[in-house]
Design a protein around this motif. Structure first.
Motif, short mmCIF file in Angstrom:
data_model
loop_
_atom_site.label_atom_id
_atom_site.label_comp_id
_atom_site.label_asym_id
_atom_site.label_seq_id
_atom_site.Cartn_x
_atom_site.Cartn_y
_atom_site.Cartn_z
N SER A 231 -25.91 15.12 -4.56
CA SER A 231 -26.06 13.68 -4.77
C SER A 231 -24.73 12.93 -4.71
O SER A 231 -24.64 11.81 -5.20
CB SER A 231 -26.72 13.42 -6.12
OG SER A 231 -25.91 13.92 -7.17
N GLN B 83 -37.10 3.96 -3.01
CA GLN B 83 -35.94 4.82 -3.25
C GLN B 83 -36.35 6.29 -3.24
O GLN B 83 -35.72 7.12 -2.57
CB GLN B 83 -35.33 4.44 -4.60
CG GLN B 83 -34.14 5.25 -5.04
CD GLN B 83 -33.60 4.73 -6.36
OE1 GLN B 83 -33.28 3.54 -6.47
NE2 GLN B 83 -33.53 5.58 -7.36
N ASN B 84 -37.40 6.63 -3.96
CA ASN B 84 -37.85 8.02 -4.01
C ASN B 84 -38.45 8.48 -2.68
O ASN B 84 -38.25 9.63 -2.27
CB ASN B 84 -38.88 8.19 -5.13
CG ASN B 84 -38.24 8.15 -6.50
OD1 ASN B 84 -37.03 8.25 -6.64
ND2 ASN B 84 -39.06 7.98 -7.53
N CYS C 74 -37.74 11.96 -0.65
CA CYS C 74 -38.74 12.94 -1.07
C CYS C 74 -39.07 13.95 0.04
O CYS C 74 -38.76 13.73 1.21
CB CYS C 74 -40.02 12.25 -1.53
SG CYS C 74 -41.04 11.57 -0.21
N ALA D 224 -32.20 6.04 -10.99
CA ALA D 224 -31.50 6.97 -10.11
C ALA D 224 -30.92 8.17 -10.85
O ALA D 224 -30.21 8.98 -10.26
CB ALA D 224 -30.36 6.25 -9.38
N TYR E 297 -31.63 11.38 -9.11
CA TYR E 297 -31.76 11.23 -7.66
C TYR E 297 -30.98 12.32 -6.95
O TYR E 297 -29.84 12.61 -7.30
CB TYR E 297 -31.26 9.86 -7.25
CG TYR E 297 -31.84 9.33 -5.96
CD1 TYR E 297 -33.21 9.39 -5.69
CD2 TYR E 297 -31.01 8.74 -5.01
CE1 TYR E 297 -33.73 8.88 -4.53
CE2 TYR E 297 -31.54 8.22 -3.84
CZ TYR E 297 -32.90 8.29 -3.60
OH TYR E 297 -33.42 7.79 -2.42
N SER E 298 -31.58 12.89 -5.92
CA SER E 298 -31.02 14.11 -5.31
C SER E 298 -30.06 13.85 -4.17
O SER E 298 -29.42 14.78 -3.67
CB SER E 298 -32.16 15.00 -4.81
OG SER E 298 -32.97 14.31 -3.87
N ILE F 79 -26.34 7.63 -3.79
CA ILE F 79 -26.86 6.26 -3.85
C ILE F 79 -25.71 5.33 -4.18
O ILE F 79 -24.83 5.67 -4.98
CB ILE F 79 -28.01 6.15 -4.89
CG1 ILE F 79 -28.64 4.76 -4.86
CG2 ILE F 79 -27.54 6.52 -6.30
CD1 ILE F 79 -29.93 4.66 -5.67
N PRO G 192 -37.17 14.03 -5.26
CA PRO G 192 -38.23 13.45 -6.09
C PRO G 192 -39.58 13.63 -5.41
O PRO G 192 -39.65 13.81 -4.18
CB PRO G 192 -37.84 11.97 -6.17
CG PRO G 192 -37.09 11.72 -4.90
CD PRO G 192 -36.32 12.99 -4.63
#
Length: 430
Positions: A27, A195-196, A200, A236, A239-240, A243, A348
């Motif tokens: 990330s 966002q996801n 994903c 976030a 989050y992977s 960002i 996600p």
């Protein structure tokens, strides 16, 4: 022997002057030196088609950007047939990276009638072909604010399809693994679903390398909680992919104090990778931090139509420029070393179908090249799924003292409307 020594010396000098490249691990962004990278960027679109072909202007601007403390510029439109070597070298020499949009005025993905075809792909590829050669090219955007309304989510699979095909092209050409991402409008109804969605899925060839947000939420004397930044952080937190804020810098109320930078490079820096300020040049929208001379009467002979010059010696606008510079020169998160970082976050889940809010049914198959949105594509995206419950929790920013009226995307819907202001000022170039 002398020739050999000279060759070695020149090669050594080139190695010393080379700028580290940027890549993604988990990330976070890292330089090829192994340091975590945080963007301190400026939106830089002086002229509609391409601001990176006039090296005299690039030299003037790059010098002042270095004084400001910037390490990145974002350019929204370029001409891939232009000669960019001099400007790219100029920015590299002062440690400034480029984040460039791959679309052109005629090839961007549209929300109202989304499609992704061979002509668009080839236009995006042409920009990639040109800019992949520069070590200070840090990232590519496959779209900017394609989704601007809460019922626009049907366009999201087309953005993701573009990323899929550009990543495949990058890999097939054996280009450097330059990150490919998307710059989103800050639509409260779509956060954090969009966002996801962009991250994903278990197939990494179809997910974005990074996600970014055009957000104008922190206005005037606000705070981490009041502005809604705390909610951005919460959304976030696991989050992977990297960002960051691809546009920010609220202008009402004035003066712009840029105090949000304290949060972005402070408590948010464990998750967020920095910000790009909108924008470098002063024009009718009032977002510039420099000007190329005083505004003149547009009716005067030889004057630009909007009265704002697009070239010359840049002069800082006070207090905006010094306020931003003060923050950037004192905020220097070190992050983590790449060698000490072992990513553990997983992608996600793809957001579920939510009637009238998010109408993409989880991780549906992405559109193939050449598909246009029609009833058949709509059916494949929504798959007739029954409505699900909307996400819980507050996805809207908290009311901000002194914020501009209406939604925080308000006065500029990011570069979407910001660019319209640019184009109005530039119609005489078109």
């Amino acid at each position: 022997m002398r020739s050999s020594l000279l060759t070695c010396t020149l090669a050594s000098l080139a190695a010393v002057n080379a700028i580290p490249t940027i890549s993604v691990k988990g990330s976070k962004f890292f330089t090829s030196d192994g340091d975590q990278f945080f963007l301190k960027g400026i939106a830089y679109q002086l002229v509609p088609d391409d601001p990176l072909i006039d090296n005299n202007q690039c030299q003037l601007d790059a010098k002042l950007m270095k004084d400001l403390g910037a390490n990145s510029i974002r350019v929204y439109h370029v001409d891939p047939s232009g000669d960019h070597k001099a400007c790219m070298s100029t920015f590299a020499d002062v440690g400034i990276y480029l984040w460039v949009d791959l679309d052109t005025f005629n090839t961007q993905i549209e929300q109202s009638a989304p499609h992704w075809n061979q002509s668009q792909l080839e236009a995006f590829q042409a920009v990639m072909d040109e800019f992949q050669q520069y070590e200070n090219t840090a990232g590519f955007f496959v779209g900017n604010e394609v989704l601007t309304t809460s019922n626009g989510s049907v366009a999201a699979p087309f953005v993701k399809a573009a990323a899929r095909d550009l990543k495949a092209y990058r890999n097939s050409k054996k280009y450097r693994n330059i990150p490919i991402g998307y710059s989103a409008a800050d639509i409260a109804d779509l956060r954090p679903m969009l966002q996801n969605y962009m991250a994903c899925g278990t197939n990494t060839s179809e997910s974005l390398d990074f996600f970014s947000l055009n957000a104008y939420e922190w206005c005037g004397q606000s705070s981490y909680a009041q502005s809604g930044y705390s909610q951005l952080m919460k959304n976030a937190s696991s989050y992977s992919i990297p960002i960051f804020l691809s546009e920010t810098g609220c202008i009402e109320p004035k003066p712009r104090n840029f105090d949000d930078q304290q949060a972005i490079f402070g408590e948010m820096s464990t998750v967020w990778s920095g910000a790009i300020i909108y924008e470098w040049i002063e024009e009718a929208n009032g977002y510039g931090i420099i000007q190329y001379g005083e505004k003149v009467d547009p009716a005067a002979e030889g004057a630009p139509p909007d009265g704002y010059s697009r070239s010359g010696t840049p002069t800082p606008i006070s207090p905006d420029f010094p306020n931003l510079s003060k923050h950037w020169k004192t905020l220097n998160p070190t992050g983590v070393k790449a060698s000490e970082y072992s990513p553990t976050l997983t992608p996600p889940p793809c957001p579920a179908f939510t009637s009238n809010v998010w109408v993409v049914n989880g991780g549906v198959a992405l559109p193939t090249l050449g598909q246009t949105f029609d009833a058949g594509v709509q059916s494949s995206i929504t798959a007739g799924t029954a409505a699900q419950s909307a996400p819980t929790g507050n996805t809207s920013p908290s009311p901000t003292k002194g914020a501009a009226p209406g939604s925080p995307i308000r006065e500029v819907q990011g570069m979407g409307l910001g660019l319209i202001g640019v184009l109005v000022g530039f119609f005489w170039w078109m």
